[in-house]
Write an enzyme that holds these catalytic residues in place. Sequence first.
Site, PDB file in Angstrom:
ATOM      1  N   GLU A  84      -9.267 -23.868 -16.789  1.00  0.00           N
ATOM      2  CA  GLU A  84      -8.312 -23.916 -17.459  1.00  0.00           C
ATOM      3  C   GLU A  84      -8.178 -24.871 -18.437  1.00  0.00           C
ATOM      4  OE1 GLU A  84      -4.804 -26.279 -15.658  1.00  0.00           O
ATOM      5  OE2 GLU A  84      -5.461 -25.182 -14.116  1.00  0.00           O
ATOM      6  N   CYS A 116      -6.029 -23.650 -10.903  1.00  0.00           N
ATOM      7  CA  CYS A 116      -7.198 -24.398 -10.083  1.00  0.00           C
ATOM      8  C   CYS A 116      -7.932 -23.580  -9.281  1.00  0.00           C
ATOM      9  CB  CYS A 116      -6.823 -25.497  -9.293  1.00  0.00           C
ATOM     10  SG  CYS A 116      -5.869 -26.826 -10.411  1.00  0.00           S
ATOM     11  N   HIS A 239      -7.951 -27.389  -1.401  1.00  0.00           N
ATOM     12  CA  HIS A 239      -7.701 -28.018  -2.668  1.00  0.00           C
ATOM     13  C   HIS A 239      -6.884 -29.258  -2.729  1.00  0.00           C
ATOM     14  CE1 HIS A 239      -6.755 -27.901  -6.896  1.00  0.00           C
ATOM     15  NE2 HIS A 239      -5.320 -28.113  -6.821  1.00  0.00           N
TER      16      HIS A 239
END
Length: 352
Positions: A84, A116, A239
Site C-alpha cells: 500500500e 495489509c 497480523h
Amino acid sequence: MIPEERVGIIGWGSYIPRWRLPLSEIVRTWGFNPKEPEELNVAEKSVAGIDEDAITMGWEAAVNALRRARIDPRKIGAVWFGTESKPYAVKPSATIIAEALGIAPETMATDLEFACRAASEALRISIGAVASGLINYALVIGSDTAQANPGDVLEFTASSAATALITGPREESAAYFEASATFVTDTPDFWRRDHSRYPLHGEAFTGEPAYFKHIVGAVKLLMEKTGLKPEDFDYAIFHQPNGTFPLRVARMLGIPKEKVIPGLVTPFIGNSYNSSALIGLSRVLDKAKPGQRILLAPFGSGAGSDAYSIIVTDRIMEKQELAPTVDDYIVRKALIDYALYAKYRRLINRIR
C-alpha cells in the site's frame, strides 16, 4: 486432495532496513505519554533509508527467497506484489522486480492492493495458479514503507520491511499448504482517499469490529473446514499491528502465547503492513522442524483476513541456512533520531 495440498513454499526470504527509530523519539518529539510504547509492546521501528522504497526492499527479499528456492528465475510464471506504499501511483512495481531478477518477459506480473492483506491475497491466488497447472512457480512479495501522519498514533508502529515467498509443487516444498480460508466484510477501519498523503483511521473500529472479528472468523472457518483444533498447531502467526493484538487474538482462539512469540516480530521493528504476518512466517520457517504445523492468519483493513494451515516438510533443513534469517536482520541495526527519520521518509520538503 484439495487444491491447496498440491502447493507449497519452495523458498522464502525477508529484508529489514538497517535504520531503527526508538519510539521514545516519537514520544519526545510530539509529547505523547511515555507509557504508550509499553502498551503497544513495541520498542523501536525499522525505517527505510533515503535510497530505499517498497520495490528495492521487495527485490532484496525476493533474492533471499530465490537463494532458498534454488530454481532458475526464468521458471517463475508470475510475480505478484502486495503493497500500500508503492513508489508509483500509476506504474507496476512487479514488472520492475521481475526485470531485475531476470524473470521477465515470459511471466505474469501485477500489483495487488488490500491494505495489509494484499500480499496474502496474492498468496491465495498463487496457490490456485500453481495447483491448476497454469504455472509452475509464483513469486509473492509483501513490501511496505508504511505511512503515518506525523504526530498520529499510527506513527509509533508504521515501519518498513519486505517478505517474499516462492510457491510451487508440493514435492519440492519446504512447507506445503494443508488448507486455507478467507473472511471479509466492508468495515471502514483504515483508509486513504485519493490525493491524501497519509491514511486515516477510525480507532473505534480498529480492534473488535476489524482485526479481531476477521482473524477469529477466518481461523474458525479454517478449523471447521479441516477439523483441526488449536492444540494441533505448533506455531501461530497473526497480523501484527502492534505487539499486543496477536497475543490477545491468540487467547480468544485458545492458543497459548508460547506458540505466538516465535513469530512475533513487531516488538523489534514495528508494523511492516504487507510484510507484517509474512515476516512472522519467515521467522518461523527459519527455525521450524519437519512435521510441524503452522497457523498463519494475515489481516487487511477494509476489512479481511485469510487463514492457512501449513505443514513443514523434510526439505526445510537444507534451505534454512541458504539466506539471511529474520533474526540476522533484526540484530543488524543502527539507531537514528527523529530528524533523520523525517529526512529518510521525506516528511520535510526542501525549499530550493
